[in-house]
Scaffold this active site. Structure first.
Site, PDB file in Angstrom:
ATOM      1  N   HIS A   1     -12.209  -5.277   7.185  1.00 22.02           N
ATOM      2  CA  HIS A   1     -11.658  -4.066   7.792  1.00 22.02           C
ATOM      3  C   HIS A   1     -11.493  -3.009   6.719  1.00 22.02           C
ATOM      4  O   HIS A   1     -11.641  -3.278   5.528  1.00 22.02           O
ATOM      5  CB  HIS A   1     -10.324  -4.346   8.517  1.00 22.02           C
ATOM      6  CG  HIS A   1      -9.154  -4.559   7.622  1.00 22.02           C
ATOM      7  ND1 HIS A   1      -7.878  -4.192   7.972  1.00 22.02           N
ATOM      8  CD2 HIS A   1      -9.035  -5.108   6.395  1.00 22.02           C
ATOM      9  CE1 HIS A   1      -7.032  -4.504   7.007  1.00 22.02           C
ATOM     10  NE2 HIS A   1      -7.716  -5.068   6.039  1.00 22.02           N
TER      11      HIS A   1
ATOM     12  N   CYS B   1      -7.121   0.088   0.302  1.00 23.39           N
ATOM     13  CA  CYS B   1      -7.478  -0.449   1.628  1.00 23.39           C
ATOM     14  C   CYS B   1      -8.347   0.511   2.442  1.00 23.39           C
ATOM     15  O   CYS B   1      -8.833   0.146   3.506  1.00 23.39           O
ATOM     16  CB  CYS B   1      -6.230  -0.818   2.422  1.00 23.39           C
ATOM     17  SG  CYS B   1      -5.355  -2.222   1.718  1.00 23.39           S
TER      18      CYS B   1
ATOM     19  N   HIS C   1     -13.061  -4.152   2.980  1.00 24.56           N
ATOM     20  CA  HIS C   1     -12.785  -5.389   2.248  1.00 24.56           C
ATOM     21  C   HIS C   1     -12.507  -6.481   3.275  1.00 24.56           C
ATOM     22  O   HIS C   1     -12.345  -6.198   4.465  1.00 24.56           O
ATOM     23  CB  HIS C   1     -11.576  -5.207   1.311  1.00 24.56           C
ATOM     24  CG  HIS C   1     -10.325  -4.809   2.000  1.00 24.56           C
ATOM     25  ND1 HIS C   1     -10.106  -3.535   2.480  1.00 24.56           N
ATOM     26  CD2 HIS C   1      -9.226  -5.525   2.332  1.00 24.56           C
ATOM     27  CE1 HIS C   1      -8.911  -3.471   3.055  1.00 24.56           C
ATOM     28  NE2 HIS C   1      -8.353  -4.678   2.999  1.00 24.56           N
TER      29      HIS C   1
ATOM     30  N   HIS D   1     -10.681 -10.411   4.459  1.00 28.78           N
ATOM     31  CA  HIS D   1      -9.568 -11.354   4.346  1.00 28.78           C
ATOM     32  C   HIS D   1      -9.927 -12.623   5.109  1.00 28.78           C
ATOM     33  O   HIS D   1     -10.715 -12.587   6.051  1.00 28.78           O
ATOM     34  CB  HIS D   1      -8.285 -10.798   4.992  1.00 28.78           C
ATOM     35  CG  HIS D   1      -7.765  -9.556   4.385  1.00 28.78           C
ATOM     36  ND1 HIS D   1      -7.086  -9.531   3.196  1.00 28.78           N
ATOM     37  CD2 HIS D   1      -7.820  -8.261   4.817  1.00 28.78           C
ATOM     38  CE1 HIS D   1      -6.745  -8.281   2.918  1.00 28.78           C
ATOM     39  NE2 HIS D   1      -7.181  -7.494   3.891  1.00 28.78           N
TER      40      HIS D   1
ATOM     41  N   HIS E   1     -15.847 -13.490  11.320  1.00 31.80           N
ATOM     42  CA  HIS E   1     -17.025 -12.873  10.703  1.00 31.80           C
ATOM     43  C   HIS E   1     -17.411 -11.563  11.390  1.00 31.80           C
ATOM     44  O   HIS E   1     -18.572 -11.324  11.717  1.00 31.80           O
ATOM     45  CB  HIS E   1     -18.201 -13.859  10.654  1.00 31.80           C
ATOM     46  CG  HIS E   1     -18.032 -14.867   9.570  1.00 31.80           C
ATOM     47  ND1 HIS E   1     -17.167 -15.922   9.699  1.00 31.80           N
ATOM     48  CD2 HIS E   1     -18.578 -14.955   8.347  1.00 31.80           C
ATOM     49  CE1 HIS E   1     -17.208 -16.652   8.594  1.00 31.80           C
ATOM     50  NE2 HIS E   1     -18.043 -16.076   7.744  1.00 31.80           N
TER      51      HIS E   1
ATOM     52  N   GLU F   1      -2.228 -12.047   6.098  1.00 33.49           N
ATOM     53  CA  GLU F   1      -3.402 -11.364   5.563  1.00 33.49           C
ATOM     54  C   GLU F   1      -3.758 -11.869   4.163  1.00 33.49           C
ATOM     55  O   GLU F   1      -4.938 -11.972   3.812  1.00 33.49           O
ATOM     56  CB  GLU F   1      -3.129  -9.859   5.513  1.00 33.49           C
ATOM     57  CG  GLU F   1      -4.334  -9.044   5.084  1.00 33.49           C
ATOM     58  CD  GLU F   1      -4.044  -7.573   5.068  1.00 33.49           C
ATOM     59  OE1 GLU F   1      -4.218  -6.932   6.121  1.00 33.49           O
ATOM     60  OE2 GLU F   1      -3.652  -7.057   4.000  1.00 33.49           O
TER      61      GLU F   1
END
Length: 141
Positions: free
Chosen positions: A27, A37, A41, A43, A78, A125
């Site tokens: 996201h 952010c 990137h 998670h 994914h 997260e």
């Protein structure tokens, strides 16, 4: 999966079901206020879902664990969260992801015969950061 101990939600239901799961997704938060952010990137999100109810279904489940995993994992694993329609006019923050997971689960639960409620969704997260989403009482049916 590492075992986590999460805050509990107070309720008066006879049955409480908790499901842990994880998925990997990317996201970005397209705002200057988001700092690093704002760049895409990824998670590995870890979730804990709490469901409560008084009635079991015909085979003795509050809800089948696999239905929860299919609903959430299949949808988000994914993927790029920003590409999901529920985030079309919102930034896919962890807070809003937790709220959207709750909405998806609650909608599914309300279509069942026994109609349990999703009481809490926790989205981790990172190893050190998580969000707890609890619906308001009026959001539960």
């Amino acid at each position: 999966m590492m075992q986590q101990f999460y805050p509990t939600v107070s309720h008066n239901y006879q049955f409480e079901l908790n499901k842990d799961m994880h998925f990997s997704a990317a996201h970005f938060i397209p705002s200057e206020d988001a700092g690093k952010c704002k760049v895409m990137h990824g998670h590995t999100y870890h979730l804990n879902i709490t469901i409560g109810g008084n009635q079991l279904d015909s085979i003795g489940f509050l809800i089948d664990f696999k239905l929860l995993k299919e609903l959430i994992h299949k949808k988000y694993d994914h993927s790029v969260l920003n590409d999901h329609p529920e985030f079309a006019n919102k930034f896919p923050t962890t807070e809003l992801l937790a709220q959207q997971v709750w909405q998806s689960i609650q909608t599914m639960l309300q279509a069942t015969i026994n109609r349990p409620n999703c009481l809490q969704v926790i989205v981790r997260e990172t190893p050190t950061s998580y969000v707890v989403y609890r619906p308001r009482q009026e959001d539960l049916l």
